[in-house]
Design a protein around this motif. Sequence first.
Motif, short mmCIF file in Angstrom:
data_model
loop_
_atom_site.label_atom_id
_atom_site.label_comp_id
_atom_site.label_asym_id
_atom_site.label_seq_id
_atom_site.Cartn_x
_atom_site.Cartn_y
_atom_site.Cartn_z
N SER A 243 0.92 -1.19 0.08
CA SER A 243 0.01 0.13 -0.06
C SER A 243 0.95 1.26 0.02
O SER A 243 0.22 2.39 -0.30
CB SER A 243 -0.85 0.19 1.24
N GLU A 244 2.11 1.20 0.23
CA GLU A 244 2.97 2.13 0.24
C GLU A 244 3.45 2.63 -0.91
O GLU A 244 3.89 3.73 -1.10
CB GLU A 244 4.37 1.87 1.13
N ASP A 245 3.42 1.62 -2.05
CA ASP A 245 3.69 2.31 -3.32
C ASP A 245 2.66 2.49 -4.15
O ASP A 245 2.82 2.84 -5.25
CB ASP A 245 4.28 0.79 -3.86
N LEU A 246 1.23 2.81 -3.63
CA LEU A 246 0.34 3.09 -4.70
C LEU A 246 0.51 4.59 -4.75
O LEU A 246 0.85 5.47 -4.22
CB LEU A 246 -1.21 3.06 -3.78
N VAL A 247 0.11 4.69 -6.33
CA VAL A 247 0.34 6.01 -6.97
C VAL A 247 -1.08 6.59 -7.19
O VAL A 247 -2.02 5.97 -7.64
CB VAL A 247 1.00 5.86 -8.17
N CYS A 248 -1.19 8.01 -6.63
CA CYS A 248 -2.33 8.71 -6.92
C CYS A 248 -2.90 8.91 -8.25
O CYS A 248 -2.02 9.44 -9.25
CB CYS A 248 -2.31 9.91 -6.04
N SER B 298 -0.77 12.04 -9.36
CA SER B 298 0.50 11.11 -9.73
C SER B 298 1.63 10.95 -8.71
O SER B 298 2.79 10.58 -8.99
CB SER B 298 1.03 11.69 -11.04
N GLY B 299 1.25 11.38 -7.40
CA GLY B 299 2.34 11.27 -6.35
C GLY B 299 1.80 9.99 -5.53
O GLY B 299 0.87 9.47 -5.92
N LEU B 300 2.84 9.76 -4.57
CA LEU B 300 2.60 8.45 -3.84
C LEU B 300 1.55 8.81 -2.71
O LEU B 300 1.53 9.96 -2.05
CB LEU B 300 3.91 8.35 -3.04
N GLU C 173 2.19 10.11 0.90
CA GLU C 173 2.71 11.41 0.84
C GLU C 173 1.49 12.31 1.07
O GLU C 173 1.74 13.38 1.73
CB GLU C 173 3.57 11.90 -0.49
N CYS D 1 -5.38 11.50 -2.02
CA CYS D 1 -4.23 10.85 -1.25
C CYS D 1 -4.50 10.72 0.04
O CYS D 1 -4.55 9.74 0.58
CB CYS D 1 -2.91 11.82 -1.72
N ARG E 269 -5.40 7.32 1.75
CA ARG E 269 -4.32 6.98 2.84
C ARG E 269 -5.04 6.53 3.95
O ARG E 269 -4.93 5.78 4.91
CB ARG E 269 -3.37 7.97 3.23
#
Length: 61
Positions: free
Chosen positions: A3-8, A12-14, A17, A23, A27
């Motif tokens: 789930s840490e690698d999911l891109v919005c 287009s950010g993590l 973050e 996001c 999260r």
Amino acid sequence: MGSEDLVCARCSGLVIEGRCPTCRASREYLRRNSATISPQMIITIIAIIMVLAALAVRQAT
Ligand SMILES: [Zn+2]
């Protein structure tokens, strides 16, 4: 769990973050979801059941 690698899809950010409201919502959803049904919790529950079963068997014999 990846789930840490999911891109919005929006910024287009993590997702972790939390750059945009999408996001942050994702999260929060992931955090809540993993808190309720985490595989680690299931393993812990199974382990407790096995210990209780072993104790029950020991008391029975
Ligand atoms: Zn985003």
